[in-house]
Design a protein around this motif. Structure first.
Motif, PDB file in Angstrom:
ATOM      1  N   UNK A 176      -2.447  50.586  77.228  1.00  0.00           N
ATOM      2  CA  UNK A 176      -3.705  49.846  77.119  1.00  0.00           C
ATOM      3  C   UNK A 176      -4.418  49.731  78.462  1.00  0.00           C
ATOM      4  N   UNK A 177      -4.335  50.781  79.297  1.00  0.00           N
ATOM      5  CA  UNK A 177      -5.003  50.756  80.594  1.00  0.00           C
ATOM      6  C   UNK A 177      -4.505  49.585  81.440  1.00  0.00           C
ATOM      7  N   UNK A 178      -3.223  49.281  81.286  1.00  0.00           N
ATOM      8  CA  UNK A 178      -2.629  48.180  82.038  1.00  0.00           C
ATOM      9  C   UNK A 178      -2.380  48.591  83.489  1.00  0.00           C
ATOM     10  N   UNK A 179      -2.484  47.630  84.420  1.00  0.00           N
ATOM     11  CA  UNK A 179      -2.258  47.846  85.855  1.00  0.00           C
ATOM     12  C   UNK A 179      -3.133  48.999  86.373  1.00  0.00           C
ATOM     13  N   UNK A 180      -4.366  49.052  85.910  1.00  0.00           N
ATOM     14  CA  UNK A 180      -5.212  50.229  86.145  1.00  0.00           C
ATOM     15  C   UNK A 180      -5.442  50.502  87.623  1.00  0.00           C
ATOM     16  N   UNK A 181      -5.675  49.476  88.436  1.00  0.00           N
ATOM     17  CA  UNK A 181      -5.975  49.714  89.847  1.00  0.00           C
ATOM     18  C   UNK A 181      -4.740  50.213  90.596  1.00  0.00           C
ATOM     19  N   UNK A 182      -3.592  49.646  90.286  1.00  0.00           N
ATOM     20  CA  UNK A 182      -2.366  50.101  90.945  1.00  0.00           C
ATOM     21  C   UNK A 182      -2.040  51.537  90.574  1.00  0.00           C
ATOM     22  N   UNK A 183      -2.332  51.897  89.338  1.00  0.00           N
ATOM     23  CA  UNK A 183      -1.994  53.242  88.876  1.00  0.00           C
ATOM     24  C   UNK A 183      -2.901  54.320  89.465  1.00  0.00           C
ATOM     25  N   UNK A 184      -3.958  53.891  90.166  1.00  0.00           N
ATOM     26  CA  UNK A 184      -4.776  54.863  90.895  1.00  0.00           C
ATOM     27  C   UNK A 184      -4.029  55.422  92.097  1.00  0.00           C
ATOM     28  N   UNK A 185      -3.094  54.618  92.628  1.00  0.00           N
ATOM     29  CA  UNK A 185      -2.414  55.026  93.859  1.00  0.00           C
ATOM     30  C   UNK A 185      -0.900  55.094  93.713  1.00  0.00           C
ATOM     31  N   UNK A 186      -0.368  54.624  92.575  1.00  0.00           N
ATOM     32  CA  UNK A 186       1.076  54.605  92.375  1.00  0.00           C
ATOM     33  C   UNK A 186       1.445  55.300  91.066  1.00  0.00           C
ATOM     34  N   UNK A 187       2.640  55.859  90.973  1.00  0.00           N
ATOM     35  CA  UNK A 187       3.121  56.377  89.678  1.00  0.00           C
ATOM     36  C   UNK A 187       3.226  55.235  88.670  1.00  0.00           C
ATOM     37  N   UNK A 188       3.098  55.577  87.398  1.00  0.00           N
ATOM     38  CA  UNK A 188       3.140  54.556  86.352  1.00  0.00           C
ATOM     39  C   UNK A 188       4.405  53.706  86.415  1.00  0.00           C
ATOM     40  N   UNK A 205       4.986  36.663  70.089  1.00  0.00           N
ATOM     41  CA  UNK A 205       4.781  36.780  71.530  1.00  0.00           C
ATOM     42  C   UNK A 205       5.369  38.066  72.102  1.00  0.00           C
ATOM     43  N   UNK A 206       6.613  38.375  71.759  1.00  0.00           N
ATOM     44  CA  UNK A 206       7.222  39.590  72.307  1.00  0.00           C
ATOM     45  C   UNK A 206       6.521  40.840  71.795  1.00  0.00           C
ATOM     46  N   UNK A 207       6.136  40.825  70.515  1.00  0.00           N
ATOM     47  CA  UNK A 207       5.403  41.964  69.968  1.00  0.00           C
ATOM     48  C   UNK A 207       4.045  42.125  70.618  1.00  0.00           C
ATOM     49  N   UNK A 208       3.405  40.998  70.955  1.00  0.00           N
ATOM     50  CA  UNK A 208       2.094  41.046  71.583  1.00  0.00           C
ATOM     51  C   UNK A 208       2.171  41.668  72.970  1.00  0.00           C
ATOM     52  N   UNK A 209       3.197  41.298  73.751  1.00  0.00           N
ATOM     53  CA  UNK A 209       3.321  41.866  75.094  1.00  0.00           C
ATOM     54  C   UNK A 209       3.538  43.375  75.041  1.00  0.00           C
ATOM     55  N   UNK A 210       4.286  43.836  74.042  1.00  0.00           N
ATOM     56  CA  UNK A 210       4.475  45.278  73.886  1.00  0.00           C
ATOM     57  C   UNK A 210       3.170  45.943  73.443  1.00  0.00           C
ATOM     58  N   UNK A 211       2.482  45.312  72.514  1.00  0.00           N
ATOM     59  CA  UNK A 211       1.221  45.862  72.005  1.00  0.00           C
ATOM     60  C   UNK A 211       0.197  46.008  73.118  1.00  0.00           C
ATOM     61  N   UNK A 212       0.189  45.055  74.046  1.00  0.00           N
ATOM     62  CA  UNK A 212      -0.786  45.068  75.136  1.00  0.00           C
ATOM     63  C   UNK A 212      -0.372  45.977  76.296  1.00  0.00           C
ATOM     64  N   UNK A 213       0.790  46.608  76.200  1.00  0.00           N
ATOM     65  CA  UNK A 213       1.169  47.597  77.193  1.00  0.00           C
ATOM     66  C   UNK A 213       1.776  47.050  78.459  1.00  0.00           C
TER      67      UNK A 213
END
Length: 470
Positions: A327-339, A312-320
């Motif tokens: 892995x293109x995580x939080x893509x909509x927020x990152x359009x307007x906010x710093x990573x 489980x912990x490895x999966x959460x890291x793998x998925x970003x």
């Protein structure tokens, strides 16, 4: 006599079934993802047309069509081996390991200690290892083997109710059934979800809305063909939310079982608590849910030498989830906010949505709040696995807010195009941005034409008038 609107819906449903059959038969995920994407688009377009038509049909005829169409649509998933996911091979392995009296959490599939459980189906060798979805591992004597199981070097991630389901399927499956056993299980669970939706909606909604689940393209593709266990979580969630209205303890226990199947259904808990004010009523839901999760994990904790949380912990890291750019995580927020701001923004936004549901949600429609929280989580996290949206589709069917299905379309588009020439980062962001636009448009439309609640005593009369077309 068949109503013309029912006939129109039936024709569109037949076209949808044919398109799904061709889509499932097409083996293009690795070789022609663009072509496969167009087939997906055709299926979703026909689905939209079919559900629009059935919403205008008389209720009694529509319910029969929803049930019959659900069988036909789900059956298309049986027409080929899993096409776009290898997760069900891990399910089959976990079931086999448990049947041998071994905890599925103690050994990775590649562990030589379990070499005696390998067969040519899950662990082929030689020329059979040429497939793009196979992973090479060492054989018992050091020779080159491969496996259909993804991530064969890590321990299983699945919670205990899912593991119990895998063991049950393994125990009931005839010898040599291979992938078909889990696909048949997925079909049975998807049809069970349709039946549960019809039962709930018969009293507290429009039963025609069950078509949003029964005919949805992700059901035959992800619940049946790819046999994802998420369908069991969706079924338990639907039944749990339906039971919750009369029996909080039983409903909470069923939601706990859903969480112990796939952890994702935990997002429906705020919806289950919509408008609940008394502490004892909150406890009547949360305590049984927690107890079921704990009790289902307990036998595996006692029988396992390794952690039952597995990868489980490895999966959460793998998925970003800790690195948004991975892995293109939080893509909509990152359009307007710093990573670096994305994860804190997700937490704040989810707390706000949850608070709104808890304080302003309708206790008579817990699935409405559950859909808002779940859909918001999808838009904020922008997941890349289309089967996660099985839960979302079930909640849409309960609540009737069709616009949230755009989020399911976005997940499917992001997943199926990841191997195309298109930039997966920009593609994932674009499809979720469109989905967010559809959701906002739907919300604006509903505010302009607010739905007036139907008193309980008038519901049967309303359904009767709909059935006669008056």
């Amino acid at each position: 006599m068949i109503n013309p609107r029912t006939l129109t819906a039936g024709v569109l449903l037949a076209a949808l079934t044919a398109a799904l059959a061709l889509t499932v038969r097409k083996d293009g995920y690795f070789t022609d993802s663009v072509g496969l994407s167009w087939w997906y688009a055709a299926c979703w377009a026909l689905f939209a047309a079919a559900v629009f038509a059935v919403r205008k049909a008389p209720v009694r005829q529509a319910v029969v069509l929803v049930m019959a169409g659900g069988v036909a649509v789900a059956a298309t998933g049986l027409l080929a081996p899993p096409r776009t996911s290898t997760d069900s091979y891990r399910y089959a392995w976990d079931g086999r390991v448990q049947a041998a009296g071994i905890s599925p959490y103690d050994h990775a599939p590649a562990d030589p200690a379990l070499g005696g459980l390998r067969d040519d189906w899950l662990f082929p060798s030689g020329a059979a290892c040429a497939g793009p979805d196979l992973v090479r591992i060492a054989g018992p004597q050091g020779e080159v083997h491969c496996t259909r199981i993804n991530r064969p070097q890590v321990h299983t991630i699945y919670p205990p109710v899912a593991e119990g389901y895998f063991l049950l399927v393994d125990s009931l499956a005839p010898d040599g059934s291979r992938h078909k056993a889990l696909q048949a299980g997925g079909m049975a669970l998807s049809l069970g979800t349709t039946a549960a939706l019809l039962l709930v909606l018969r009293r507290r909604g429009d039963p025609r809305s069950a078509a949003y689940w029964a005919w949805c393209p992700i059901v035959p593709i992800e619940a049946v063909n790819n046999a994802h266990a998420d369908v069991l979580g969706a079924l338990l969630t639907v039944v749990g939310l339906g039971v919750l209205l009369r029996r909080r303890i039983a409903g909470g226990a069923l939601l706990g079982a859903a969480i112990a199947t796939k952890l994702l259904p935990a997002v429906v808990l705020p919806g289950a608590l919509s408008g609940v004010r008394r502490v004892r009523d909150v406890a009547a839901i949360l305590l049984p849910a927690a107890a079921v999760v704990a009790l289902t994990y307990l036998p595996y904790v006692l029988a396992s030498n390794s952690s039952v949380l597995g990868y489980l912990s490895g999966y959460t890291k793998e998925e970003g989830y800790d690195d948004p750019s991975a892995r293109n995580r939080y893509a909509l927020l990152r359009l307007v906010l710093p990573d670096d701001w994305a994860l804190p923004a997700v937490i704040v936004a989810m707390l706000a949505v949850t608070a709104h549901v808890l304080l302003r949600g309708d206790p008579e429609r817990p699935w409405s709040g559950a859909l808002l929280v779940t859909g918001s989580a999808f838009l904020l996290l922008t997941p890349g696995y289309s089967w996660y949206a099985l839960l979302l589709a079930a909640l849409v069917a309960l609540d009737g807010r069709w616009e949230w299905l755009a989020v399911a379309v976005a997940g499917a588009a992001k997943y199926v195009t990841v191997r195309s020439d298109a930039d997966p980062q920009s593609m994932g962001t674009w499809v979720y941005a469109v989905a967010a636009g559809v959701v906002l448009t739907g919300c604006v439309m509903r505010r302009r034409e607010p739905r007036r609640p139907v008193p309980r005593g008038d519901h049967d009369r309303q359904v009767g008038s709909l059935a006669t077309g008056s």
